[in-house]
Write a protein that holds these residues in place. Structure first.
Motif, short mmCIF file in Angstrom:
data_model
loop_
_atom_site.label_atom_id
_atom_site.label_comp_id
_atom_site.label_asym_id
_atom_site.label_seq_id
_atom_site.Cartn_x
_atom_site.Cartn_y
_atom_site.Cartn_z
N GLU A 163 0.82 -1.21 0.00
CA GLU A 163 0.00 0.00 0.00
C GLU A 163 0.85 1.26 0.00
O GLU A 163 0.54 2.23 -0.66
N PHE A 164 1.96 1.21 0.76
CA PHE A 164 2.73 2.45 0.86
C PHE A 164 3.43 2.80 -0.45
O PHE A 164 3.64 3.98 -0.73
N TYR A 168 2.89 6.38 -2.13
CA TYR A 168 3.95 7.35 -2.45
C TYR A 168 3.99 7.67 -3.93
O TYR A 168 4.32 8.79 -4.31
N ILE A 169 3.64 6.69 -4.77
CA ILE A 169 3.58 6.98 -6.20
C ILE A 169 2.50 8.03 -6.46
O ILE A 169 2.71 9.00 -7.19
N LEU A 170 1.35 7.85 -5.81
CA LEU A 170 0.26 8.83 -5.99
C LEU A 170 0.67 10.19 -5.44
O LEU A 170 0.39 11.22 -6.05
N ALA A 204 -8.00 7.91 -0.16
CA ALA A 204 -9.09 7.09 -0.71
C ALA A 204 -8.69 6.52 -2.07
O ALA A 204 -8.98 5.36 -2.36
N LEU A 205 -8.00 7.32 -2.88
CA LEU A 205 -7.57 6.82 -4.19
C LEU A 205 -6.58 5.68 -4.04
O LEU A 205 -6.61 4.70 -4.79
N THR A 206 -5.67 5.81 -3.06
CA THR A 206 -4.71 4.73 -2.82
C THR A 206 -5.42 3.43 -2.50
O THR A 206 -5.16 2.38 -3.08
N ILE B 354 10.49 12.58 -0.71
CA ILE B 354 9.61 12.65 -1.87
C ILE B 354 9.14 14.08 -2.13
O ILE B 354 8.93 14.48 -3.26
N ASN B 355 9.06 14.87 -1.06
CA ASN B 355 8.58 16.23 -1.22
C ASN B 355 9.52 17.12 -2.01
O ASN B 355 9.16 18.23 -2.39
N TYR B 356 10.77 16.66 -2.25
CA TYR B 356 11.70 17.47 -3.04
C TYR B 356 11.61 17.14 -4.52
O TYR B 356 12.39 17.69 -5.30
N ALA B 357 10.69 16.24 -4.87
CA ALA B 357 10.68 15.71 -6.23
C ALA B 357 10.60 16.80 -7.29
O ALA B 357 11.18 16.67 -8.37
#
Lengths: 334, 397
Positions: A163-164, A168-170, A204-206, B354-357
């Motif tokens: 899930e994570f 993170y991709i989203l 919710a999308l995840t 990730i926030n620096y992407a």
């Protein structure tokens, strides 16, 4: 008595029994901890007299069976106890009584978070169920086409990713690179509905990604299973369009397994919610659960565990009952 | 708001394009049956697919057109496209090699294999090699701390990288590449050991219940039912809380292995019992019983060999499940404990990057690498299992 009613009542009783067994397991697990509540509050340097006094106050000196029924009664009446993080020596001895409000009970801590989690699960279900049904029907309609294969590979990948990773991709694409949605779901009480929905959308999308894949695959499989039956052949020979064959003729008969899978996936949401809430710092019950596990806050952990298990059992039960009810052969016995 | 309007316009354009495509096809081919009977949905699907492909190509072009050093929102898409093409080529070559090298059976197997399955087998092999030879392959130790912390992945000194650390270093200066490689050994190894323990436990109990029947079956069966009523992750978290009262650090990792093994053995028990019950009624079991064979012989020499196939398929899926759950536990901070390098923990530790992407995509790549490593393995195993199930079920449509 109608046979369906009999089966349903049987299942409900079985569910209740399971819940009871689960409560015993949780109670035993928690009570196998070294030391107890009194020692946990008072710390290492407590005098034996003080420990004994609190034990007596809380009924910890009773035998385990008595305590179990007391605990069960408390749980059923919504008295979930006081979390270690909130409780301290003073609040138990009563010296802080004049300072006004007592410690926050577990029930008070959990109630708003429970509502938030239900909101998240609800939003997910509203997006995921119609989407997975549509995609599943389309995949069955265009089976073995490029669309079907792409959908198959994509859904298998989504189902097997943690899930994570999906979260993170989203976040990467929808929150950081293209700031459309907020990556942190800071929700508070009294927030307007639209704003709340907006902040809940990314978690919710995840979750949608995770559950849609499974539901879609099962919808497709359930429909394709039926396509070889003679009555589908007949419908085809009549000259009905393929879409109509599936929606009008195959779908109603495939409904029982599909409903089953939907309910099971909603039950799966319960586990998924824990990780996703932590990623998005969503103030739900899952996040509270993980925090309490880290702090070894036993009263909160056992209450959360009981709620999760209860919801899980309830949804499984619902899957069972609904699939019985959607079976015409059981509803109309000869 | 403008994004939504853009999306709407794009949809309308695609919808029109689909209609035009079908109409053009009908006119040009003189109403060939393929175009004549094409439903609008199919035409729309073609248009949508072409639009998506065009968008991918355009994004790929943009990702190169933006000069280095400027914010590049297409960086990750480019990596994904590269990865996809590379993996596809690797899987294709692997299958090609498999078709001409090896024994007759394996060559036959490779001939009927879809690309996804060969990709899955390739990835599993690579992970196994990484896990076994981790100390030789990793440039540094997993706990080795260097003076340079937060080195940017990519090894480009102008962007804050260092060629000594191709994937950079984390917040306290450990080499990420080494930790990723050791992670293969720790995360995969621990999940593997857990699955094996779960199978030994659940399998033995399941076969025992199937052979003995009676009250043993009832007691174990009902206990397993109750244990399975609690979701695995939730139950694991509860038991880990309890276990953390006794053990700390690496002891907690061991405790987690046993907790996960016990929780998962319930699922194995179900399958082993179901398979076992079907085998126990066979004539050869009856014959063995009449010969006076003991319980051990019955289970290990008669039942086990006949239950291997379903158990093996289950092993793949169980492993995926255990692996994902352990990664989730580590991600939540209660799974595999430091100093062992582990992918779930790495994701959690480096997630803020990730926030620096938007400004420095290379920095954001580090946590995604660890998460991607987890996802890649589970996807690969699932592809293989999916293919095996498809093959054994004999589904044609």
């Amino acid at each position: 008595m109608h046979p369906v009613l009999k089966i349903v009542i049987q299942r409900l009783l079985l569910g209740l029994l399971t819940l009871l067994a689960v409560s015993i397991i949780i109670f035993v697990a928690v009570n196998s901890l070294p030391g107890d509540f009194a020692q946990a509050i008072l710390g290492q340097s407590a005098t034996p007299e003080a420990v004994a006094a609190i034990r007596r106050d809380l009924g910890l000196d009773q035998p385990a069976v008595t305590r179990y029924f007391q605990w069960l009664g408390d749980m059923l009446t919504g008295n979930l106890g006081i979390s270690f993080a909130q409780a301290n020596f003073a609040s138990f001895v009563g010296t802080s009584a004049e300072s006004g409000s007592g410690p926050v009970t577990v029930a008070q801590q959990i109630a708003p978070r429970f509502e938030n989690t239900m909101f998240l699960a609800g939003v997910t279900a509203v997006i995921a169920v119609p989407m997975s049904l549509t995609l599943g029907i389309l995949a069955a309609l265009f089976r073995n086409s490029v669309f079907d294969r792409t959908a198959n590979i994509a859904s298998l990948s989504a189902v097997s990713s943690p899930e994570f990773f999906l979260a993170y991709i989203l976040i990467l694409f929808l929150a950081v690179l293209h700031p459309i949605l907020p990556s942190l779901s800071n929700i508070y009480e009294g927030m307007p509905f639209g704003e709340r929905l907006y902040r809940t959308l990314l978690p919710a999308l995840t979750l949608t990604l995770v559950v849609t894949a499974q539901m879609m695959r099962m919808t497709r499989a359930a429909i394709i299973n039926l396509l070889a039956s003679p009555y589908i052949e007949m419908a085809r020979l009549k000259g009905i369009s393929p879409m109509r064959v599936i929606v009008k003729h195959a779908l109603p008969n495939a409904l029982a397994p599909i409903i089953n899978v939907i309910a099971l996936n909603l039950a799966y949401l319960i586990t998924g919610v824990v990780v996703v809430e932590v990623v998005f710092v969503y103030p739900g019950i899952g996040q509270l659960f993980v925090d309490s596990v880290k702090n070894r806050d036993i009263p909160v952990v056992q209450a959360c565990c009981l709620i999760f298990a209860g919801a899980y059992i309830l949804l499984n039960l619902m899957a069972d009952v609904l699939s019985i009810l959607s079976n015409p052969r059981l509803r109309h016995p000869k | 708001m403008s994004a939504w309007i853009g999306l709407l316009i794009a949809l309308v354009v695609i919808a029109t394009a689909g209609w035009v495509f079908r109409f053009a096809g009908q006119t040009v081919t003189g109403n060939k049956p393929y175009f004549r009977d094409m439903s609008y949905g199919v035409a729309f699907g073609f248009a949508l697919g072409v639009a998506l492909l065009a968008w991918l190509v355009w994004s790929y072009y943009r990702s190169w057109a933006i000069p280095a050093g400027q914010p590049n929102p297409y960086f990750f898409l480019r990596i994904a496209i590269h990865g996809f093409i590379l993996f596809a080529i690797a899987a294709f070559l692997f299958r090609l090699i498999g078709r001409y090298v090896g024994t007759g059976t394996s060559r036959k197997l490779f001939r009927s294999m879809p690309l996804t399955a060969s990709f899955g087998i390739l990835i599993v092999l690579v992970y196994a090699l990484l896990a076994i030879f981790a100390p030789m392959l990793a440039p540094y130790g997993q706990e080795q701390v260097f003076a340079q912390a937060n080195v940017v992945p990519g090894g480009d000194p102008t962007l804050g990288g260092n060629p000594d650390f191709p994937l950079g270093t984390d917040q306290i200066g450990r080499d990420i590449l080494s930790r990723l490689i050791y992670g293969a050994r720790n995360t995969v190894g621990i999940a593997f050991v857990t699955t094996i323990i779960a199978f030994l436990l659940g399998g033995t109990l399941g076969f025992l219940a199937a052979t003995l029947g009676g009250w043993v079956d009832q007691v174990v069966g009902r206990t397993v039912d109750a244990l399975m009523a609690i979701p695995a992750l939730i139950f694991a978290l509860l038991l880990i809380t309890v276990a953390s009262a006794w053990v700390q650090g690496s002891g907690l990792t061991v405790a987690m292995i046993f907790i996960m093994a016990v929780i998962d053995s319930t699922r194995v028990f179900r399958l082993a019992r179901a398979v076992g019950v079907n085998i126990v009624v066979m004539d050869y079991i009856e014959a063995a019983k009449l010969r006076g064979e003991g319980l051990g012989y019955l289970i290990f020499r008669e039942i086990l060999p006949n239950a291997t196939a379903p158990l093996l398929a289950e092993f793949g899926l169980r492993f995926c499940f255990v692996f994902l759950t352990i990664s989730s536990l580590s991600f939540l901070g209660v799974g595999i404990q430091p100093p062992l390098a582990d992918w779930g923990t790495m994701v959690r530790d480096m997630a803020p990057f990730i926030n620096y992407a938007q400004f420095a995509p290379q920095i954001a790549a580090a946590p995604l690498l660890a998460a991607g490593a987890i996802a890649l393995l589970t996807v690969a195993v699932n592809f293989v299992v999916d293919w095996m199930l498809h093959k054994s079920s004999g589904l044609k449509e």
